[in-house]
Design an enzyme around this catalytic site. Structure first.
Site, short mmCIF file in Angstrom:
data_model
loop_
_atom_site.label_atom_id
_atom_site.label_comp_id
_atom_site.label_asym_id
_atom_site.label_seq_id
_atom_site.Cartn_x
_atom_site.Cartn_y
_atom_site.Cartn_z
CG HIS A 27 -6.81 -8.35 -41.20
ND1 HIS A 27 -5.90 -9.17 -41.79
CD2 HIS A 27 -7.88 -8.31 -42.03
CE1 HIS A 27 -6.39 -9.63 -42.95
NE2 HIS A 27 -7.59 -9.12 -43.10
CG HIS A 84 -10.82 -17.39 -43.45
ND1 HIS A 84 -10.75 -18.59 -44.13
CD2 HIS A 84 -12.01 -16.83 -43.81
CE1 HIS A 84 -11.82 -18.74 -44.88
NE2 HIS A 84 -12.60 -17.69 -44.71
#
Lengths: 305, 305
Positions: A101, A111
């Site tokens: 993040h 991801h």
């Protein structure tokens, strides 16, 4: 079927990714090794992991790159959903999972995960399957970033057959979808699960190719966007959109549910959650804004390659 | 079995609660009436609701008091889990649900819900049941607040039999529990579901008693704590602890899952999520701190009455 070779590949991949992210970031990931108590969890089992986490970094506000290798006496339901005949077998699961993040709202969240399952039963041959993929979740859309990311995903799969990329790309669009919002989580990438048909060695090679393509898929995007100036408005939109990430991971994500159900290590599983998140009621982006463009032009399944 | 009487009670309850919260707060709730498209949702059905929301208020940073009354052709699995024989029946569900997230970390978050289900099948008598309860989630613990809240819960149930409070109190402790954290969500209260044994009229009276006891249970606590001074440390802990609220509601809460599965209105369902939330890795409160006291003395099932 050599699980040690997979383990060695995964540990090296984790090291490689962490080193490169530290180089980009200038910050340091902390390292947290953990063991899973034999019999202490439900289902009982052993194993452990190595979680590398960064928080409050200049580039990454929160992120983790986790290796885990766990064994259990009974495969949990979330893992055997696609193959109910394996429910209740012993299992071994190992993988690397990462979520990053960034602080700058112009740098997308990303991801990646590669994993291998082996289901065992005394007197029978072990059954294996591989899963994983990578996908990207921008807050502000840039066509060239999406094209670049999807091209890298395609390059990872092409050596294993031209039919794989369209199949795994569509799977990703379908998997990372928030039904209750009628919205994809991000701009997709690739996703696969229960992959075993080409045989163990070829599946393992494909897993390595996916793992190896993560840095070339993501790093150029970070380098392109991380110096862009942003203000409170962009940070606010990022915090709002991160809420969708939380909703997806806690309501739908099979990996998260598997981890929580298998008595996995909560902090390592939930390192995927963003550092700072906002929810507000029935919010809509301003017509014509960059925020609205994200919904209209990027949060739609598209052929990016 | 008079569903209109329930509906009238619930609408009046919502009005009463919103007026009192506005009086406390000095702010105004916005009102959002919505309709559920017949056949548009999955499972198809009609109905609608009236959602009252406050955001950015002086007292409540985010909160909602929602009335909804929906009908559907097929009871979703989350609703028929306790009574699998009813799966697939037509249904009608109506209730009031509220969650309030105060700004001041010394004022606890609170949740209350009362609801009624009726499952129908042509040629058979309708089957009804009631559910609901209230529970409190403090960030900083005060013994007298916990005792007060639990006494009000007990007072709501006592007219219907002395055995109900211990049973519904235990049910609440068991229900609002985060298995993956091995932690209760808060200090509990009462919870019940699938309640029908005493007959429709008596169950409806109990629902009214629970609804009517919400304001006396919560308002004195707000009045006692809302002027306490706090700083960044308390706000930070509040944002971290709110993460647990999100985890519970999205991973375990049956009401949330029912709403999302029944094609409910996402914004009304997820108004339970806090406005500003933080996650961080493997965080532990300082030994001897007020934050540690919350875990050690309050986040443990206790006999508060």
């Amino acid at each position: 079927m050599n699980v040690d070779a997979i383990s060695a590949y995964l540990c090296a991949l984790q090291d490689r990714i962490v080193s490169e992210l530290e180089r980009l970031n200038g910050g340091r990931f902390r390292r947290d090794r953990w063991e899973r108590a034999e019999g202490g969890a439900s289902p009982p089992g052993g194993g452990g992991g190595d979680t590398r986490v960064i928080e409050g970094g200049g580039l990454f506000e929160r992120g983790g790159v986790a290796f885990s290798h766990v064994r259990g006496a009974r495969l949990p339901p979330s893992a055997s959903a696609v193959r109910p005949e394996l429910a209740g077998r012993g299992f071994e699961a190992l993988g690397v999972s990462l979520v990053l993040h960034p602080r700058n709202p112009y740098v997308p969240t990303v991801h990646m995960n590669v994993r291998c399952f082996v289901a065992t039963r005394e007197g029978e041959a072990p059954v294996f399957w591989f899963g994983g993929g990578m996908d990207m979740t921008p807050y502000y859309g840039f066509e060239e970033d999406c094209v670049h990311f999807h091209r890298a995903c395609k390059a990872a799969l092409d050596p294993f057959g031209a039919e794989l990329h369209p199949r795994f790309k569509r799977w990703c669009d379908e998997y990372f979808f928030l039904k209750h919002r009628n919205e994809p989580r991000g701009i997709g990438g690739i996703f696969f699960d229960d992959f075993h048909e080409p045989g163990f060695e070829r599946c393992f090679a494909l897993m390595q190719s996916v793992g190896d393509h993560f840095l070339p898929a993501y790093v150029p995007i970070v380098e392109r966007r991380s110096a862009l100036a942003y203000g409170e408005r962009e940070r606010d939109f990022q915090a709002y959109r991160r809420g969708r990430y939380v909703e997806f991971n806690l309501v739908y994500d099979r990996g998260t549910l598997f981890g929580l159900q298998s008595g996995g290590r909560t902090e390592s599983i939930l390192m995927s959650l963003p550092p700072l998140v906002k929810w507000r009621y029935d919010w809509k982006p301003e017509p014509g804004s960059a925020e609205e463009r994200l919904y209209q032009e990027f949060l739609r399944p598209r052929d990016w390659v």
